[in-house]
Design a protein around this motif. Structure first.
Motif, PDB file in Angstrom:
ATOM      1  N   SER A 120      -3.370   2.345   6.151  1.00  6.97           N
ATOM      2  CA  SER A 120      -2.260   1.419   5.968  1.00  6.97           C
ATOM      3  C   SER A 120      -1.188   1.705   7.011  1.00  6.97           C
ATOM      4  O   SER A 120      -0.887   2.864   7.298  1.00  6.97           O
ATOM      5  CB  SER A 120      -1.674   1.604   4.560  1.00  6.97           C
ATOM      6  N   ILE A 166      -1.194  -2.049  -1.827  1.00  6.93           N
ATOM      7  CA  ILE A 166      -1.203  -2.856  -0.602  1.00  6.93           C
ATOM      8  C   ILE A 166      -1.079  -4.340  -0.967  1.00  6.93           C
ATOM      9  O   ILE A 166      -1.543  -4.771  -2.029  1.00  6.93           O
ATOM     10  CB  ILE A 166      -2.488  -2.566   0.209  1.00  6.93           C
ATOM     11  N   VAL A 203      -3.049  -3.179   8.578  1.00  6.21           N
ATOM     12  CA  VAL A 203      -4.036  -2.106   8.428  1.00  6.21           C
ATOM     13  C   VAL A 203      -4.619  -1.815   9.804  1.00  6.21           C
ATOM     14  O   VAL A 203      -4.874  -2.743  10.588  1.00  6.21           O
ATOM     15  CB  VAL A 203      -5.168  -2.544   7.460  1.00  6.21           C
TER      16      VAL A 203
END
Ligand SMILES: *Cc1c(COP(=O)(O)O)cnc(C)c1O
Length: 395
Positions: free
Chosen positions: A302, A337, A343
């Motif tokens: 992330s 998320i 990402v």
């Protein structure tokens, strides 16, 4: 090309709506140096894994002088980027026109073949050239590889003797080559293949000037942790040395993946979340072909530092309008998320960045250079201890 330190810096600077390819020239340079210094022979780069001209120049600068090309377009591309490179046309099925252009316009002398028809075609297309360097491709097992290359090319052992003899009649220099399949997870793959080379040479009783062990050298991915490359090199060297070949015979290899896997990663944007499925802006028709079509797993992280959720397993949908644009993963990302997040997907330098298409209007997006480390690395010395264990178990 723009430079940034790493993926978070790229997101801060660009907030990109399109996927962004990150280039890591230092990682490709390190891989090239490793092969040039430690492989006990000559290293050819297999261009199809990633034909980026910038990458070709990085490899050249580190001492990779020979390139394995498979089409006339690759011949032209490498010749334009590297005027002095040695090009080897290693696709066993070529058109006469491609052979002719490669030989007469681009200085190509090395050609592979796996049939008598291809041999005759090469001889005719080069006007019976006296300086041909020919490599007979043998079919070998792909049982240790994650991606097979066993069924398509290569002559069977039963035919190899005659084909080597016929090639020897017209070749100035004769080699044997094979490919054990991509991402070979054990050095033993090359032992089996070199045993087959030995049998073919014994049948033919001709002088062999070169043995080319092909590609297949692995990289590191989630769930795929290969032994160190030193083990592969040591075992190949030992078995090459024991072959009945000319005393000055050369050993070649043709890595694609191992030289470029660490070169690229990709920044994608999450456009939508549905449970544990993330809809991202790149996919099966982009750099994630292998993730979609052979279920390959790539490392992910992330890029939103404020996401604190525990890791959870996600699958990805790509941006096109069909169900095939689906990457099962699983990909581990923070549980919180959400749409709008970014990402980074790592280890896409081999057969990733090279696979992008413009299907359905997607596939644009820029490339930037970064200087941080790739998400996994085969060349940073961290894999030494495992090395010893594996060498012991293989003997
Ligand atoms: C694809 C290919 C390679 C490179 O294979 P990797 O598994 O990427 O190392 C080398 N040689 C030939 C003939 C190939 O087709």
């Amino acid at each position: 090309m723009h430079h940034h330190h790493d993926a978070p810096a790229v997101v801060r600077a660009l907030s990109p709506d399109e996927p962004v390819i990150l280039n890591r020239p230092h990682a490709a340079a390190r891989a090239a140096r490793f092969f040039v210094e430690r492989f006990p022979g000559k290293t050819l780069y297999a261009v199809k894994a990633n034909p980026s001209p910038q990458l070709l120049k990085v490899l050249w600068d580190e001492g990779v002088t020979h390139f394995d090309v498979a089409s006339i377009a690759e011949v032209r591309l490498v010749r334009a980027a590297l005027p002095e490179a040695v090009l080897c046309f290693m696709h066993p099925v070529k058109t006469a026109r491609a052979i002719r252009e490669a030989y007469f316009e681009h200085g190509v002398r090395t050609f592979s073949l796996d049939t008598h028809e291809e041999l005759a075609k090469i001889v005719a297309a080069t006007d019976n050239a006296a300086d041909l360097r020919l490599c007979v491709r043998l079919r070998v097992s792909s049982e240790y590889a994650e991606l097979s290359l066993a069924s398509k090319f290569g002559c069977d052992l039963a035919e190899a003797g005659e084909l080597l003899q016929a090639s020897r009649q017209v070749a100035d220099w004769l080699g044997v080559c094979f490919h054990v399949g991509s991402q070979a997870m054990s050095p033993f793959a090359y032992v089996q293949a070199l045993d087959r080379v030995r049998a073919a040479i014994a049948q033919a009783s001709v002088v062999i000037d070169m043995v080319d062990v092909g590609g297949g050298f692995p990289s590191v991915y989630p769930g795929m942790e290969p032994p160190p490359l030193e083990d592969y090199f040591a075992i190949i060297h030992r078995h090459f040395d024991a072959l009945p070949i000319a005393y000055n015979a050369e050993l070649w290899c043709e890595p694609g993946r191992a030289l470029c896997a660490e070169y690229n990663s990709l920044i994608v944007k999450v456009e939508k979340r549905r449970g544990n499925e993330l809809y991202i802006n790149d996919g099966a028709y982009g750099a994630l072909y292998d993730a979609a079509h052979v279920g390959w797993r790539f490392p992910v992280r992330s890029l939103n530092g404020d996401r604190q959720g525990e890791a959870m397993e996600f699958a990805f949908y790509g941006p096109t309008c069909d169900d095939a644009d689906f990457m099962e993963g699983p990909f581990d990302l923070p549980a919180d998320i959400a749409a709008g997040d970014y990402v980074e997907i790592g280890m896409l330098g081999a057969y990733g960045a090279a696979m992008r298409t413009a299907f359905n209007g997607f596939g644009s997006g820029e490339a930037v250079e970064v200087s941080d480390e790739p998400m996994a690395c085969l060349y940073d010395g961290s894999r030494r201890r495992e090395a010893l264990d594996n060498v012991v178990s293989l003997r």
